[in-house]
Design an enzyme around this catalytic site. Structure first.
Site, short mmCIF file in Angstrom:
data_model
loop_
_atom_site.label_atom_id
_atom_site.label_comp_id
_atom_site.label_asym_id
_atom_site.label_seq_id
_atom_site.Cartn_x
_atom_site.Cartn_y
_atom_site.Cartn_z
N LYS A 11 1.14 -0.93 -0.03
CA LYS A 11 -0.01 -0.15 -0.41
C LYS A 11 1.36 0.59 0.14
O LYS A 11 2.32 1.25 0.19
CB LYS A 11 -1.25 -0.27 1.08
N VAL A 97 10.23 -4.66 4.61
CA VAL A 97 9.98 -4.72 5.57
C VAL A 97 10.36 -3.78 6.50
O VAL A 97 11.17 -2.72 6.15
CB VAL A 97 10.50 -5.90 7.07
N ALA A 99 9.10 -0.70 5.83
CA ALA A 99 9.26 0.51 5.03
C ALA A 99 8.19 1.03 4.70
O ALA A 99 7.83 2.64 4.04
CB ALA A 99 9.06 -0.19 3.70
N SER A 105 0.82 -5.66 6.89
CA SER A 105 -1.44 -5.67 7.44
C SER A 105 -1.80 -6.67 6.59
O SER A 105 -2.74 -7.30 6.45
CB SER A 105 -1.47 -4.15 7.54
N ASP A 138 -4.16 -0.68 9.46
CA ASP A 138 -4.58 -1.50 7.71
C ASP A 138 -4.81 -2.31 7.99
O ASP A 138 -5.20 -2.22 5.88
CB ASP A 138 -2.74 -0.84 8.14
#
Ligand code: C5P
Length: 290
Positions: A11, A97, A99, A105, A138
């Site tokens: 995302k 990871v 990030a 999520s 999220d």
């Protein structure tokens, strides 16, 4: 034995605004979210027995209840009122990871979608997003994907008109940022700039990619420690110099991304950014799950 393979897209935040601190300790958010084709792949395998076993290609990822994918499986069993037998979750990680790209999520959301497939789609996607609320802020967005407005803690989702087709170059600088620390920094400072979320919504309504890209903004960029902020600015400038219509940091960072209407320009930017960040990706905006 039943098994299913599910994609877990990364995302991005086209906008990120923090409206204030809530009584529950969380912050009230207003964010325009976008999923992209960079994705982890999960395989869920159900065999007789009990318990959840998680494996991934990254040895440092937790495989117990600290991994949101495991939490999601437990929440799903609670909501469905049945045990899934012995469940093996295999995660092929591609999303970097820590990030700002919701990798954990999105893996959790993929577990919810996958388990729902295994029991014959008993839940609608909206119901699955509701189950995801108990897993992380999220997760409901990651269940639905596409272009969406996220409010509340981030868990209240309104689908938006899809972002026009575009190329996305993402680059993660080699430092990490603590999410709670960045929220604390935000509380301690007066922010001067805020995203024009309404302007982005209008541009989405009009299918105006440039209008969205020009208005992208993340309030956390302003509260980054000086050297990290400099690095984020430098990467944004590189993206813009190589033809990005707009560039922004996503989530609590440190990943920076740019939107491109032309594949050739995106490819050039990707080649250049790869010289600066090992974790650089050329990807595309995605529509919502169905
Ligand atoms: O919900 P999640 O576990 O992803 O949040 C991680 C941390 O980020 C929280 O413990 C909190 O410190 C911060 N957070 C917040 N407000 C939000 C979302 C996250 O303060 N809306």
């Amino acid at each position: 034995m039943a098994s299913v393979t599910v994609e877990a897209p990364a995302k991005l935040n086209l906008t990120l605004d923090v409206l204030g601190k809530r009584e529950d300790g969380y912050h009230e958010m207003k964010m325009v979210m976008q999923s992209v084709s960079l994705a982890d792949t999960l395989t869920l395998e159900q065999t007789p027995g009990e318990g959840i076993a998680l494996f991934s290609n990254l040895s440092f990822l937790p495989t117990d209840g600290r991994n949101l994918a495991v939490v999601a499986a437990r929440e799903f069993e609670k909501a469905a009122g049945c045990k899934m037998g012995h469940l093996e979750i295999r995660i092929q990680k591609r999303i970097p990871v820590c990030a700002g790209t919701a990798g954990g999520s999105s893996d959790a959301a993929a577990v919810l979608r996958g388990l729902n497939e295994l029991i014959g789609r008993r839940f609608s996607l909206v119901q699955l997003a509701g189950i995801g609320r108990g897993v992380g802020s999220d997760v409901p967005y990651c269940v639905l994907g596409g272009t969406a407005l996220a409010e509340g803690r981030g868990e209240l989702i309104t689908p938006l008109p899809q972002l026009p087709a575009c190329w996305v170059v993402m680059a993660k600088p080699g430092f990490s940022i603590s999410t709670p620390e960045l929220f604390a920094q935000f509380d301690g400072k007066k922010t001067r700039c805020r995203p024009n979320t309404e302007g982005v919504l209008t541009a989405l309504e009009g299918g105006d990619l440039g209008g969205v890209a020009r208005r992208m903004f993340n309030v956390f960029e302003e509260v980054l420690p000086f050297r990290k902020r400099e690095r984020v600015e430098e990467l944004k400038c590189l993206l813009l110099d190589h033809g990005a219509l707009g560039a922004c940091m996503t989530g609590t960072g440190p990943t920076v991304f740019g939107l491109f209407s032309e594949e050739a320009a995106a490819w050039e930017a990707y080649q250049e950014l790869k010289n600066h960040c090992r974790d650089t990706f050329l990807t595309q905006a995605l529509g919502s799950q169905n």
